[in-house]
Design an enzyme around this catalytic site. Structure first.
Site, PDB file in Angstrom:
ATOM      1  N   ASP A 198      -2.572   3.359  30.878  1.00  0.00           N
ATOM      2  CA  ASP A 198      -2.062   4.068  29.715  1.00  0.00           C
ATOM      3  C   ASP A 198      -3.243   4.611  28.899  1.00  0.00           C
ATOM      4  O   ASP A 198      -4.144   5.229  29.470  1.00  0.00           O
ATOM      5  CB  ASP A 198      -1.155   3.150  28.886  1.00  0.00           C
ATOM      6  CG  ASP A 198      -0.304   3.915  27.883  1.00  0.00           C
ATOM      7  OD1 ASP A 198       0.761   4.409  28.266  1.00  0.00           O
ATOM      8  OD2 ASP A 198      -0.724   4.028  26.722  1.00  0.00           O
ATOM      9  N   TYR A 332      -1.671   8.663  18.963  1.00  0.00           N
ATOM     10  CA  TYR A 332      -1.217   9.794  19.789  1.00  0.00           C
ATOM     11  C   TYR A 332      -1.673  11.122  19.196  1.00  0.00           C
ATOM     12  O   TYR A 332      -2.048  12.052  19.932  1.00  0.00           O
ATOM     13  CB  TYR A 332       0.314   9.771  19.916  1.00  0.00           C
ATOM     14  CG  TYR A 332       0.783   8.898  21.040  1.00  0.00           C
ATOM     15  CD1 TYR A 332       1.094   9.430  22.284  1.00  0.00           C
ATOM     16  CD2 TYR A 332       0.895   7.523  20.879  1.00  0.00           C
ATOM     17  CE1 TYR A 332       1.516   8.636  23.331  1.00  0.00           C
ATOM     18  CE2 TYR A 332       1.308   6.712  21.915  1.00  0.00           C
ATOM     19  CZ  TYR A 332       1.615   7.268  23.140  1.00  0.00           C
ATOM     20  OH  TYR A 332       2.010   6.472  24.178  1.00  0.00           O
ATOM     21  N   HIS A 389       4.698   0.393  34.870  1.00  0.00           N
ATOM     22  CA  HIS A 389       3.659   0.776  33.923  1.00  0.00           C
ATOM     23  C   HIS A 389       2.854  -0.423  33.419  1.00  0.00           C
ATOM     24  O   HIS A 389       1.673  -0.298  33.110  1.00  0.00           O
ATOM     25  CB  HIS A 389       4.335   1.485  32.743  1.00  0.00           C
ATOM     26  CG  HIS A 389       3.397   2.078  31.757  1.00  0.00           C
ATOM     27  ND1 HIS A 389       2.633   3.185  32.016  1.00  0.00           N
ATOM     28  CD2 HIS A 389       3.094   1.718  30.474  1.00  0.00           C
ATOM     29  CE1 HIS A 389       1.906   3.489  30.948  1.00  0.00           C
ATOM     30  NE2 HIS A 389       2.170   2.615  29.996  1.00  0.00           N
TER      31      HIS A 389
END
Length: 419
Positions: A198, A332, A389
């Protein structure tokens, strides 16, 4: 919401680590219980059954987890587990191009004289907790023949127990510089290897780009490289054009997962990279809202659901709840927003360090190996039909096996030995 540290941050000195025990403010824990008791829930529509998550998190699942958090979850027990599993520290750093940051990190120094330093870099919606099932087997393997590692697992600023940045600008590149100072100036490692998934994949790629002499190899479990072009990788591009005939079953399914993510599951990314603070008011004030935001990602991105107990899920949520969720959302914007495209650029630059990649069936940003060859010196590649993930939590056995195998390969040994 500001993290209430048991150690006064103003007393910290640059590059001097201070031992740390996880501790959450009791007032926050009490308020959380009250908020859980007062929560409102939407009603499901009758034409969406319990297995249909097309509208998002299921009400029944969120209600169950909220009830567990309110009535059964005991943070004190989880705190003891995490304090026992890790050696925790905080340290103040002066990061070039940014300024002062305080990092929480864990450091498992192996007893093996041959151990090499390994930086484990987590992502969102994860935290250092993702290392809890792999830190001991990696640092103290039961079989003396297995390679050992000094495992360093920091928390991204604003995640878990790393205080949130007080000004903007902290994206993957700044975090990479902070981690470099941690590994070299604080811990004294003159070279090291990295592991990332990630956001950790972007951070460790940035580390290798900025400090190629320090990062001797890296292992990734997410590789979001862009598709090949006729100019960047002509052979891979032509193979892609004829993928109906040339791609394996795994590659077809991998790209299907990727397309589904891009078309149906990436709305959160657009919100978080553009207006994270607005979203933060909701998720930082509602524990139920944060559960829903996280459990949807776990449902969509994980594959081994029995790897996550209710306690595990709430602990993952807690690592963002204690700072009100917003700092993690802001990352982000720093990584993907503001017209900077900082994260994407790390996969548009070739990294010469030996690179290992483990691909799990439900990882959202898969790519075929010849796509990855555009951006890295791929020396190790594994594909698994089961896993997702959160590979270090879902398949810790395979995660440890791959890390050991790759970092003990000839390519890494030769890279480690060079002057």
């Amino acid at each position: 919401m500001v993290l209430k540290s048991p150690i006064p941050l103003e007393q910290l000195k640059f590059n001097i680590p201070v031992p740390y025990k996880l501790q959450v403010d009791r007032e926050l824990l009490d308020i959380t219980k009250q908020k859980l008791a007062l929560a409102r829930y939407p009603e499901e529509q009758s034409d969406f059954n319990e297995n249909n998550w097309a509208q998002g998190a299921k009400v029944s699942r969120v209600k169950h987890l909220a009830g567990h958090w309110q009535n059964k979850y005991d943070w004190d027990t989880q705190e003891k587990i995490l304090n026992s599993a890790f050696n925790h520290f905080i340290v103040k750093l002066d990061v070039p191009g940014y300024g002062t940051l305080v990092l929480h990190y864990t450091h498992a120094r192996s007893s093996s004289s041959k151990a090499i330093p390994l930086l484990f870099s987590h992502g969102w919606p994860g935290s250092f907790v993702e290392a809890v099932r792999v830190v001991e087997p990696l640092s103290e393997p039961k079989d003396a023949k297995d390679p050992a590692f000094h495992v360093v697992a920091p928390s991204i600023p604003g995640f878990g127990f790393s205080p949130a940045p007080t000004k903007s600008g902290v994206g993957p590149n700044v975090v990479a510089r902070a981690y470099k100072i941690l590994m070299t100036d604080v811990l004294g490692y003159t070279k090291f290897v990295t592991q990332g998934g990630d956001f950790g994949s972007f951070i460790t790629r940035s580390l290798a780009i900025q400090y190629p002499d320090l990062v001797r190899a890296q292992h990734l479990n997410m590789f979001p490289v862009p598709p090949p072009s006729l100019f960047s990788a002509p052979a891979a591009y032509i193979r892609w054009c004829f993928s109906a005939l040339t791609y394996s079953e795994f590659e077809h399914k991998a790209l299907q997962v990727r397309r589904n993510f891009e078309q149906d599951q990436s709305g959160y990314l657009d919100q978080q990279k553009t207006r994270p603070q607005t979203l933060g008011f909701a998720l930082g004030d509602s524990p139920v809202g944060l559960i829903a935001w996280f459990v949807e990602k776990i449902h969509d991105w994980a594959d081994v659901y029995d790897a996550f107990s209710d306690d595990d899920i709430i602990t993952l949520v807690m690592m963002h709840w204690i700072q009100g969720a917003t700092p993690g959302l802001r990352f982000y914007r720093e990584a993907f927003g503001r017209g900077m495209h900082e994260a994407e650029r790390t996969f548009e630059t070739y990294v010469a360090a030996p690179t290992g990649v483990s691909m799990y069936a439900k990882e959202q940003l898969h790519c075929p190996r010849d796509w990855a060859n555009q951006a890295a010196n791929i020396q190790f590649w594994r594909e698994y039909g089961k896993g997702g993930h959160f590979s270090s939590l879902e398949r810790p056995d395979l995660f440890v096996k791959d890390v050991r195998e790759f970092f003990s390969s000839n390519a890494v040994i030769n890279s480690w030995a060079r002057a």
